[in-house]
Design a protein around this motif. Structure first.
Motif, short mmCIF file in Angstrom:
data_model
loop_
_atom_site.label_atom_id
_atom_site.label_comp_id
_atom_site.label_asym_id
_atom_site.label_seq_id
_atom_site.Cartn_x
_atom_site.Cartn_y
_atom_site.Cartn_z
N GLN A 1 -1.86 -0.95 11.72
CA GLN A 1 -1.24 0.37 11.70
C GLN A 1 -0.58 0.63 10.35
O GLN A 1 -0.21 -0.31 9.64
N ALA A 2 -0.45 1.89 10.03
CA ALA A 2 0.23 2.25 8.79
C ALA A 2 1.62 1.62 8.74
O ALA A 2 2.33 1.59 9.76
N GLY B 1 2.01 -1.54 8.14
CA GLY B 1 1.81 -2.95 8.41
C GLY B 1 1.35 -3.72 7.19
O GLY B 1 1.27 -3.19 6.08
N PRO C 1 -3.11 4.73 5.37
CA PRO C 1 -4.50 5.02 5.77
C PRO C 1 -5.47 5.10 4.58
O PRO C 1 -6.63 4.70 4.71
N THR D 1 -7.72 2.15 3.46
CA THR D 1 -8.90 1.77 4.25
C THR D 1 -10.13 1.66 3.37
O THR D 1 -10.37 2.50 2.50
N VAL E 1 -6.77 0.95 8.16
CA VAL E 1 -5.37 1.26 8.40
C VAL E 1 -5.31 2.55 9.20
O VAL E 1 -5.76 3.61 8.75
N SER E 2 -4.77 2.46 10.40
CA SER E 2 -4.68 3.65 11.27
C SER E 2 -3.34 4.36 11.08
O SER E 2 -2.33 3.73 10.81
N SER E 3 -3.37 5.67 11.25
CA SER E 3 -2.14 6.46 11.05
C SER E 3 -1.34 6.58 12.33
O SER E 3 -1.78 6.21 13.41
#
Length: 119
Positions: A13-14, A16, A87, A90, A117-119
């Motif tokens: 996750q963002a 991290g 993000p 990525t 990387v997810s937002s």
């Protein structure tokens, strides 16, 4: 021949962190600079960070103060500690090593490791 094997990619996750590793093996007497590059979908590959055999480093402006490159010369290994991930970080991350052989220097690449990387 020289082989580079990356590890440590994944989904985070963002905000991290992830740590990438790249180990070089084969006929190696020394390695000059080692570096990390990344390629996002639809974009060109770009240099993220680079470290010389003496430990001098340089970073892309977009990752300064968030990413840290280091190396263990005895292990022919380079690391990339990535903190405060965004993000836009990525992409597929590739390891690169510059290996001197005779009077030339050869660049070798790893197969790449995906970082998402997810937002």
């Amino acid at each position: 021949q020289v082989q580079l094997v990356e590890s440590g990619g994944g989904l985070v996750q963002a905000g991290g962190s992830l740590k990438l590793s790249c180990a070089a093996s084969g006929t190696i007497f020394s390695i000059n600079a080692m570096g990390w590059y990344r390629q996002a979908p639809g974009k060109q590959r770009e240099q993220v960070a680079r470290i010389t055999s003496g430990g001098s480093t340089n970073y892309a402006d977009s990752v300064k103060d968030r990413f840290t490159i280091s190396r263990a010369n005895a292990k022919n290994t380079v690391y990339l500690q990535m903190d405060s991930l965004k993000p836009e970080d990525t992409g597929v991350y590739y390891c690169n090593s510059e290996v001197p052989r005779s009077s030339s220097v050869y660049a070798y690449w790893g197969q790449g490791t995906q970082v998402t990387v997810s937002s």
